[in-house]
Design a protein around this motif. Structure first.
Motif, short mmCIF file in Angstrom:
data_model
loop_
_atom_site.label_atom_id
_atom_site.label_comp_id
_atom_site.label_asym_id
_atom_site.label_seq_id
_atom_site.Cartn_x
_atom_site.Cartn_y
_atom_site.Cartn_z
N VAL A 1 0.83 -1.21 0.00
CA VAL A 1 0.00 0.00 0.00
C VAL A 1 0.87 1.26 0.00
O VAL A 1 0.52 2.27 -0.62
CB VAL A 1 -1.02 0.00 1.18
N GLU A 2 2.03 1.20 0.66
CA GLU A 2 2.92 2.37 0.67
C GLU A 2 3.37 2.71 -0.76
O GLU A 2 3.43 3.87 -1.15
CB GLU A 2 4.15 2.12 1.55
N ALA A 3 3.72 1.67 -1.51
CA ALA A 3 4.15 1.90 -2.90
C ALA A 3 2.99 2.43 -3.74
O ALA A 3 3.17 3.27 -4.63
CB ALA A 3 4.72 0.62 -3.50
N ALA A 4 1.78 1.95 -3.44
CA ALA A 4 0.61 2.46 -4.16
C ALA A 4 0.42 3.94 -3.86
O ALA A 4 0.15 4.75 -4.75
CB ALA A 4 -0.64 1.66 -3.76
N ILE A 5 0.56 4.31 -2.57
CA ILE A 5 0.41 5.72 -2.17
C ILE A 5 1.46 6.58 -2.87
O ILE A 5 1.17 7.66 -3.39
CB ILE A 5 0.51 5.85 -0.63
N GLU A 6 2.71 6.08 -2.90
CA GLU A 6 3.79 6.82 -3.58
C GLU A 6 3.45 7.04 -5.06
O GLU A 6 3.64 8.12 -5.60
CB GLU A 6 5.11 6.06 -3.46
N HIS A 7 2.98 5.99 -5.71
CA HIS A 7 2.62 6.08 -7.13
C HIS A 7 1.51 7.11 -7.33
O HIS A 7 1.58 7.95 -8.23
CB HIS A 7 2.18 4.70 -7.63
N ILE A 8 0.53 7.06 -6.46
CA ILE A 8 -0.61 7.98 -6.58
C ILE A 8 -0.15 9.42 -6.31
O ILE A 8 -0.55 10.35 -7.01
CB ILE A 8 -1.75 7.54 -5.63
N ARG A 9 0.73 9.61 -5.31
CA ARG A 9 1.25 10.96 -5.06
C ARG A 9 1.94 11.50 -6.30
O ARG A 9 1.88 12.70 -6.58
CB ARG A 9 2.28 10.92 -3.92
N ARG A 10 2.63 10.63 -7.01
CA ARG A 10 3.39 11.08 -8.17
C ARG A 10 2.48 11.39 -9.37
O ARG A 10 2.70 12.37 -10.07
CB ARG A 10 4.41 10.00 -8.54
N PHE A 11 1.46 10.57 -9.57
CA PHE A 11 0.72 10.66 -10.83
C PHE A 11 -0.72 11.14 -10.73
O PHE A 11 -1.30 11.59 -11.72
CB PHE A 11 0.74 9.30 -11.55
N SER A 12 -1.32 11.07 -9.55
CA SER A 12 -2.76 11.39 -9.45
C SER A 12 -3.01 12.87 -9.70
O SER A 12 -2.19 13.72 -9.37
CB SER A 12 -3.28 11.01 -8.06
#
Lengths: 417, 417
Positions: B326-337
């Motif tokens: 989930v941490e990696a998902a949050i990082e990805h979302i912070r970058r691209f959302s």
């Protein structure tokens, strides 16, 4: 590295810190605030020494005495900053407050929750106490803050921020929650205004020129604060003794603040009775009256121009005019008010209702001094500024105004049909 | 007269109208909305004839079929606009709502009351129904509106606005409460963005390019709306059957809308089980999967670039990646959302709590389709857009979000000591 790159670098560190701050509990934030307060008191001598450098530089540059007074710190002022941080600790945490919520017809549970903005940029002028105040309010509301104070207060601000950062680190919160913006030049302000995506909101505090330039040039969203051309309208139905007291308090209680009165309007029906009294009282207190023809009938009243009617004097000056009725007062206020605070002094309920409904300012006061528009007076406990814009926050801004919100919607396999 | 002068003239008429609207009672506004609805139905043939001109011009210009479809009106769509106006009439009036209030220690009675913004500018693209929707929402919230629709819908918008203005006049409200911005060129949009002081807020609705240019160039405060790069994160604790349904609904229920999913993230622990199922289902529905290396192991998956991960496709495309946790998902979302809507599909309460707290978007959904982020679905009854900014309003905006507030403070001779 260019100023732009340097500012983007601190902003990006603030962003990282904001991710931690957003999850910090109230207990952790309050402990940090208390530690920051104690650290400021403990480091009093070092802060005063740094401040003495600023004061010396300002004196050498021939800075006016009133500006130097705002710049100067004393043990009492440092204790005041510390107490401000403790007061913020004592206030409720706005983050996590549920603003509304319901279960939708399809069973989805929807709630709107307060969340921090993320990264807040403060651009402000000479007073070093704003450095500690803004850091405290931003920390409590879960925001990382970038502080861009006046270059004249550089040594003081650096010393204060060093103390606050050490206290943060000792509590286990990121030091980069509180940072000074590098660079003294206007370039660093420009870089901050261009940091859209890295900085969530900019709050300029200071003179009208500073605020206008930030509002016009920034691509980062701005909360406009505090220019006040506040009016007092004395209706024919007013209690004139009360009116005299309120006019005097609004104008002379403190002149250099945004909620002091700058314009006086008097209903024609009471002009003969009220004008001699109010002109005498104002002039007796050292106020220069810039009046229309009716006021200019009195000794030492200076003829008013439209510029005078529009001015935020911040000094012992007031513009003054006689109006035919409340409608004319409203028209005058629409034309000249800065939308900060305008007051009606009247007994007639119809006049009051009309004035309150039609005057479109952050605060409309009835039978009270304009000086009451203030976060402390309103019981907000802390104030980061007084917004004169209509978006997001209007009037004194406390902790809740330093947050955004998000919708959290919980289902169990819900899809849209 | 220059475009700038023309726009300032209509804005200034709107300002005058707004002074009347701010005082209009709910009963008057609702009567006007009902009359506007009936007038639209009565004038159906004239509106359809005007719309046919727009459609003909668009066809001659070789406009794509989907754009023409958005432009085209039918009797049903006109009835839909009328029903929208009636629905707004049925909603509570936000103006006058007391947001908070108290009696201060000194006896001053303080209350914060919702008030209209004043003048709202709408800048929008091809759909003529936005003309009636925006007019209705602005009227009910007490705001005068300046409508700057697409030049491709010029005839339709003119016909609709003519009908609405006549209905307003017949109710005794100012016609200038609803006005088209003169001029088809980009100059008129620019003039609107420069009308600070005359226009209180601008709301752009349309493509990402339009919104970005308004946000960056306007000196009038802007509410940014609707660009959605929405993510669905499938955790290892998710119910995978449910997850498959939600992913499909989020992506394929409607593709051209801002709350459709554009990015899929899957926890590594369930990749072997979930990837073949979701790739097959997506491709079976005609969706092109732009995947990372793990997804690219499957037939017909196109390798994803960073641009794909950042894209708002608004088409049968989705970017997809496998993440470690989930941490990696949050990082990805912070970058691209884009900060519109992001969903977590999980059973693990810790994962859900972490995702909801850390993903900083207007809406965070749990075990539900991204398609639910919508004013109608949330029960707001009317929606002027979905804000993706943090100031003022965030997420679907209904009537209350179309207002500001002011403080009304009532005393009886109060002065500050």
């Amino acid at each position: 590295m260019s100023t732009d790159d340097k500012v983007r670098e601190v902003a990006s560190r603030a962003r990282t810190a904001s991710h931690v701050l957003a999850l910090a509990t109230r207990a952790t934030k309050d402990a940090a605030l208390d530690r920051m307060a104690q650290a400021l008191v403990d480091a009093g001598d070092a802060v005063l020494a740094a401040n003495a450098e600023d004061v010396e530089r300002a004196e050498a540059a021939g800075t006016p005495a009133n500006v130097i007074d705002r710049l100067r710190l004393t043990s009492e002022r440092i204790e005041g900053m510390a107490q401000g941080l403790r007061d913020v600790a004592a206030l409720p945490d706005p983050v996590g407050e549920v603003l509304r919520g319901s279960t939708l017809a399809n069973g989805l549970e929807m709630r709107q929750v307060r969340v921090p903005f993320g990264v807040v940029g403060m651009i402000y002028e000479a007073r070093p106490n704003v450095t500690a105040d803004a850091a405290g309010i931003c920390l409590k509301s879960g925001n990382a803050v970038l502080l861009r104070g006046s270059s004249s207060a550089r040594s003081s601000n650096t010393a204060i921020v060093d103390v606050l950062r050490s206290a943060l680190a000792a509590t286990g919160l990121p030091e980069d929650s509180v940072q000074l913006v590098p660079g003294d030049s206007h370039e660093s302000v420009k870089a901050l205004m261009r940091a859209r995506g890295l900085v969530d909101v900019l709050i300029p505090r200071g003179g009208a020129g500073l605020i206008r330039s930030v509002v016009e040039e920034s691509t980062v969203p701005v909360i406009e604060t505090g220019v006040g051309n506040c009016h007092v309208y004395v209706d024919s139905s007013a209690d004139l003794d009360q009116a005299l007291e309120i006019v005097m308090n609004s104008k002379t209680h403190r002149t250099s603040v945004c909620n002091s009165a700058e314009s006086l309007l008097v209903h024609a029906d009471v002009a003969d009775e009220f004008l001699p009294r109010v002109v005498e009282a104002l002039q007796g207190a050292g106020v220069t009256v810039h009046g229309d023809e009716r006021f200019a009938e009195y000794d030492d009243v200076v003829p008013a121009t439209d510029d005078d009617h529009a001015a935020e004097f911040l000094s012992l000056d007031i513009s003054a005019a006689v109006v035919d009725d409340v409608e004319a007062a409203i028209e005058h206020i629409r034309r000249f008010s800065s939308g900060h605070t305008d007051a009606v002094l009247a007994r007639d309920q119809g006049v009051i209702r009309r004035f309150v409904a039609s005057v479109d300012s952050a605060a409309v006061l009835v039978n009270a001094s304009t000086r009451f528009t203030d976060g402390g007076e309103f019981g907000f406990g802390a104030e980061i500024g007084i917004s004169t814009q209509k978006l997001h926050a209007r009037g004194p801004m406390g902790l809740p105004e330093m947050t955004s919100s998000k919708f959290v919607v919980v289902g169990d396999g819900h899809v849209r049909g």
